[in-house]
Design a protein around this motif. Structure first.
Motif, PDB file in Angstrom:
ATOM      1  N   MET A  66       0.843  -1.201   0.000  1.00 52.50           N
ATOM      2  CA  MET A  66       0.000   0.000   0.000  1.00 52.50           C
ATOM      3  C   MET A  66       0.882   1.257   0.000  1.00 52.50           C
ATOM      4  SD  MET A  66      -2.752   1.093   2.905  1.00 52.50           S
ATOM      5  CE  MET A  66      -1.513   0.781   4.158  1.00 52.50           C
ATOM      6  N   ARG A  67       0.578   2.162  -0.914  1.00 56.23           N
ATOM      7  CA  ARG A  67       1.338   3.400  -0.981  1.00 56.23           C
ATOM      8  C   ARG A  67       0.685   4.446  -0.082  1.00 56.23           C
ATOM      9  NH1 ARG A  67       1.300   7.798  -4.159  1.00 56.23           N
ATOM     10  NH2 ARG A  67       3.224   8.987  -3.991  1.00 56.23           N
ATOM     11  N   ILE A  68       1.462   4.932   0.884  1.00 58.54           N
ATOM     12  CA  ILE A  68       0.919   5.934   1.798  1.00 58.54           C
ATOM     13  C   ILE A  68       1.335   7.317   1.301  1.00 58.54           C
ATOM     14  CG2 ILE A  68       1.049   6.787   4.165  1.00 58.54           C
ATOM     15  CD1 ILE A  68       1.726   3.696   4.769  1.00 58.54           C
ATOM     16  N   PRO A  69       0.403   8.273   1.218  1.00 64.33           N
ATOM     17  CA  PRO A  69       0.753   9.591   0.678  1.00 64.33           C
ATOM     18  C   PRO A  69       1.851  10.265   1.508  1.00 64.33           C
ATOM     19  CG  PRO A  69      -1.628   9.421   1.073  1.00 64.33           C
ATOM     20  CD  PRO A  69      -0.998   8.187   1.624  1.00 64.33           C
ATOM     21  N   ARG A  70       2.703  11.016   0.808  1.00 60.61           N
ATOM     22  CA  ARG A  70       3.816  11.677   1.461  1.00 60.61           C
ATOM     23  C   ARG A  70       3.334  12.645   2.537  1.00 60.61           C
ATOM     24  NH1 ARG A  70       8.163  15.151  -1.953  1.00 60.61           N
ATOM     25  NH2 ARG A  70       8.033  13.439  -3.431  1.00 60.61           N
ATOM     26  N   THR A  71       2.192  13.274   2.274  1.00 64.91           N
ATOM     27  CA  THR A  71       1.682  14.240   3.254  1.00 64.91           C
ATOM     28  C   THR A  71       1.282  13.548   4.562  1.00 64.91           C
ATOM     29  OG1 THR A  71      -0.397  14.030   2.057  1.00 64.91           O
ATOM     30  CG2 THR A  71       0.917  15.971   1.603  1.00 64.91           C
ATOM     31  N   THR A  72       0.809  12.298   4.462  1.00 63.61           N
ATOM     32  CA  THR A  72       0.506  11.542   5.689  1.00 63.61           C
ATOM     33  C   THR A  72       1.795  11.264   6.454  1.00 63.61           C
ATOM     34  OG1 THR A  72      -1.426  10.493   4.695  1.00 63.61           O
ATOM     35  CG2 THR A  72      -0.439   9.361   6.582  1.00 63.61           C
ATOM     36  N   ILE A  73       2.838  10.871   5.729  1.00 62.91           N
ATOM     37  CA  ILE A  73       4.130  10.602   6.375  1.00 62.91           C
ATOM     38  C   ILE A  73       4.640  11.870   7.078  1.00 62.91           C
ATOM     39  CG2 ILE A  73       6.547   9.958   5.925  1.00 62.91           C
ATOM     40  CD1 ILE A  73       4.557   7.642   5.753  1.00 62.91           C
ATOM     41  N   HIS A  74       4.486  13.023   6.426  1.00 59.97           N
ATOM     42  CA  HIS A  74       4.901  14.284   7.056  1.00 59.97           C
ATOM     43  C   HIS A  74       4.110  14.560   8.333  1.00 59.97           C
ATOM     44  CE1 HIS A  74       6.887  16.151   3.267  1.00 59.97           C
ATOM     45  NE2 HIS A  74       7.599  15.206   3.826  1.00 59.97           N
ATOM     46  N   ARG A  75       2.804  14.269   8.245  1.00 58.45           N
ATOM     47  CA  ARG A  75       2.010  14.516   9.458  1.00 58.45           C
ATOM     48  C   ARG A  75       2.425  13.562  10.573  1.00 58.45           C
ATOM     49  NH1 ARG A  75      -2.115  15.672   5.720  1.00 58.45           N
ATOM     50  NH2 ARG A  75      -2.798  13.520   5.793  1.00 58.45           N
ATOM     51  N   LEU A  76       2.816  12.330  10.232  1.00 57.37           N
ATOM     52  CA  LEU A  76       3.285  11.405  11.274  1.00 57.37           C
ATOM     53  C   LEU A  76       4.482  12.010  12.011  1.00 57.37           C
ATOM     54  CD1 LEU A  76       3.036   7.894   9.565  1.00 57.37           C
ATOM     55  CD2 LEU A  76       1.456   8.938  11.197  1.00 57.37           C
ATOM     56  N   SER A  77       5.365  12.713  11.276  1.00 58.66           N
ATOM     57  CA  SER A  77       6.498  13.386  11.915  1.00 58.66           C
ATOM     58  C   SER A  77       6.025  14.438  12.904  1.00 58.66           C
ATOM     59  CB  SER A  77       7.369  14.092  10.867  1.00 58.66           C
ATOM     60  OG  SER A  77       8.210  13.180  10.212  1.00 58.66           O
ATOM     61  N   ILE A  78       5.009  15.204  12.484  1.00 54.91           N
ATOM     62  CA  ILE A  78       4.478  16.242  13.370  1.00 54.91           C
ATOM     63  C   ILE A  78       3.877  15.594  14.613  1.00 54.91           C
ATOM     64  CG2 ILE A  78       2.776  18.111  13.557  1.00 54.91           C
ATOM     65  CD1 ILE A  78       3.096  18.514  10.512  1.00 54.91           C
ATOM     66  N   TYR A  79       3.143  14.488  14.396  1.00 54.46           N
ATOM     67  CA  TYR A  79       2.541  13.790  15.535  1.00 54.46           C
ATOM     68  C   TYR A  79       3.640  13.298  16.489  1.00 54.46           C
ATOM     69  CZ  TYR A  79      -1.454  13.483  12.273  1.00 54.46           C
ATOM     70  OH  TYR A  79      -2.456  13.756  11.378  1.00 54.46           O
ATOM     71  N   LEU A  80       4.712  12.751  15.899  1.00 52.92           N
ATOM     72  CA  LEU A  80       5.782  12.180  16.719  1.00 52.92           C
ATOM     73  C   LEU A  80       6.465  13.261  17.556  1.00 52.92           C
ATOM     74  CD1 LEU A  80       7.384   9.692  17.474  1.00 52.92           C
ATOM     75  CD2 LEU A  80       8.890  10.104  15.516  1.00 52.92           C
ATOM     76  N   ARG A  81       6.708  14.404  16.919  1.00 56.26           N
ATOM     77  CA  ARG A  81       7.349  15.497  17.642  1.00 56.26           C
ATOM     78  C   ARG A  81       6.492  15.945  18.816  1.00 56.26           C
ATOM     79  NH1 ARG A  81      10.343  20.820  15.854  1.00 56.26           N
ATOM     80  NH2 ARG A  81       9.817  22.053  17.646  1.00 56.26           N
ATOM     81  N   CYS A  82       5.196  16.023  18.573  1.00 57.16           N
ATOM     82  CA  CYS A  82       4.279  16.433  19.633  1.00 57.16           C
ATOM     83  C   CYS A  82       4.249  15.388  20.752  1.00 57.16           C
ATOM     84  CB  CYS A  82       2.893  16.648  19.036  1.00 57.16           C
ATOM     85  SG  CYS A  82       1.690  17.259  20.207  1.00 57.16           S
ATOM     86  N   LEU A  83       4.307  14.098  20.381  1.00 48.60           N
ATOM     87  CA  LEU A  83       4.320  13.032  21.387  1.00 48.60           C
ATOM     88  C   LEU A  83       5.579  13.105  22.243  1.00 48.60           C
ATOM     89  CD1 LEU A  83       2.936  10.156  19.133  1.00 48.60           C
ATOM     90  CD2 LEU A  83       1.769  11.140  21.117  1.00 48.60           C
ATOM     91  N   HIS A  84       6.725  13.453  21.610  1.00 46.00           N
ATOM     92  CA  HIS A  84       7.964  13.636  22.377  1.00 46.00           C
ATOM     93  C   HIS A  84       7.790  14.760  23.404  1.00 46.00           C
ATOM     94  CE1 HIS A  84      10.703  10.792  20.599  1.00 46.00           C
ATOM     95  NE2 HIS A  84      10.536  11.264  19.367  1.00 46.00           N
TER      96      HIS A  84
END
Lengths: 209, 209
Positions: B1-19
């Motif tokens: 399954m190809r995940i859109p690049r914008t979703t991957i970018h948002r995962l980074s934002i989510y991760l930073r916030c979780l940190h």
């Protein structure tokens, strides 16, 4: 209508790509090709632009100039906006020499630093003033946007002073969360985000081989 | 399954916030509160995480630690990945001192520059080698990810050499588009994007007053 922040971010990506296309003398581009250049699905692209009205022509794609000026109008970057940079360490210096800001409608009008050795005028750089003059200069010049490029430990204090002096929008490079009153916007730049996107692409390519 | 690049970018934002949440000792967070912290709609957040399975518990929200390690697993940043930085000007220097990379699973292993004055070892910095040794060192160390922080005019040449030496992912800070062969990923960092987001927020707030 409240437009999601992620859509606004994608508009920036679209605009940057349109600038590149303009430099390559492209006048029109199909929505499929444009979507693939900017790395989103065509449906996402159409959805983002639909927030703002009709941009493309069926069968002919987008007019590069018209779409670019449409996005500039949406973002509100058509008139030059003054920006102050706080902190002239290595990152602040990089931002001071960065040509991309003026291309996109921002003028770095002044910078501030605490260290005496940084203060002064250098050719092709905006003036660097002592941090003690920050509040007064920001008020006097009516600056509403500031960039924070100080260490994480100093960032909140700087943000408080900027807001008290009238700043309403902060671009934060310090790796820490900032707390600001209602009515003030903060965007945090995350330098690790790009690397994470790349790590994902390496991983998913490895799996499909 | 190809995940859109914008979703991957948002995962980074989510991760930073979780940190950040972890540093503030928060153990769980509701999906509504989390969505508002990261600046997306709750439906978007749920949609992004749904690509990867079930993360939240109805009525209890997300477990901060579990969600963070889930995202790390998705991004493939669980094991340390070595990175090379090319160009030790002001931006390259800023990236060399940036602490955020190691926090997120990246080790800047080596840097390269053309100028003799930049070469050598400094305390707490990775070794800076002459650009002439770039290809050989990258091959020897098996580095797959590189950061380009050279002027726009030199960026394509550097990219070609990196790819020939085995690099498969490039984080590009030079304000120019890079052309790379299939199978190589490029992420371009756009320092003006944050300012455009802020300009939009100033504009839309001005209108609603």
């Amino acid at each position: 209508m409240r437009i999601p922040r992620t859509t606004i971010h994608r508009l920036s990506i679209y605009l940057r790509c349109l600038h590149d296309l303009r430099e390559e003398k492209s006048e029109t581009i199909s929505s499929e090709k444009f979507a693939s250049l900017v790395g989103v699905k065509p449906t996402q692209l159409r959805k983002d632009l639909a927030y703002f009205g009709q941009f493309g022509t069926r069968g002919r794609g987008y007019d590069v100039d018209k779409l670019a000026s449409g996005i500039v109008r949406i973002l509100g970057t058509g008139k030059i906006r003054k920006v102050a940079i706080v902190g002239v360490g290595s990152l602040g210096s990089a931002l001071l020499s960065y040509r991309g800001f003026s291309k996109r409608g921002f003028e770095v009008a002044v910078a501030f630093d605490m260290k005496a050795g940084k203060i002064g005028r250098r050719s092709r750089w905006p003036e660097i003033l002592p941090a003690t003059r920050m509040a007064a200069e920001i008020k006097k010049r009516g600056i509403k946007i500031a960039v924070i490029a100080v260490p994480a430990t100093a960032a909140q204090k700087v943000a408080d002073k900027l807001v008290a002096a009238g700043v309403r929008a902060i671009l934060n490079f310090a790796p820490t969360r900032l707390f600001v009153p209602r009515g003030v916007s903060v965007e945090s730049v995350d330098l690790a985000m790009g690397l994470e996107g790349l790590a994902y692409s390496l991983k998913s390519r490895g799996r499909s081989q």
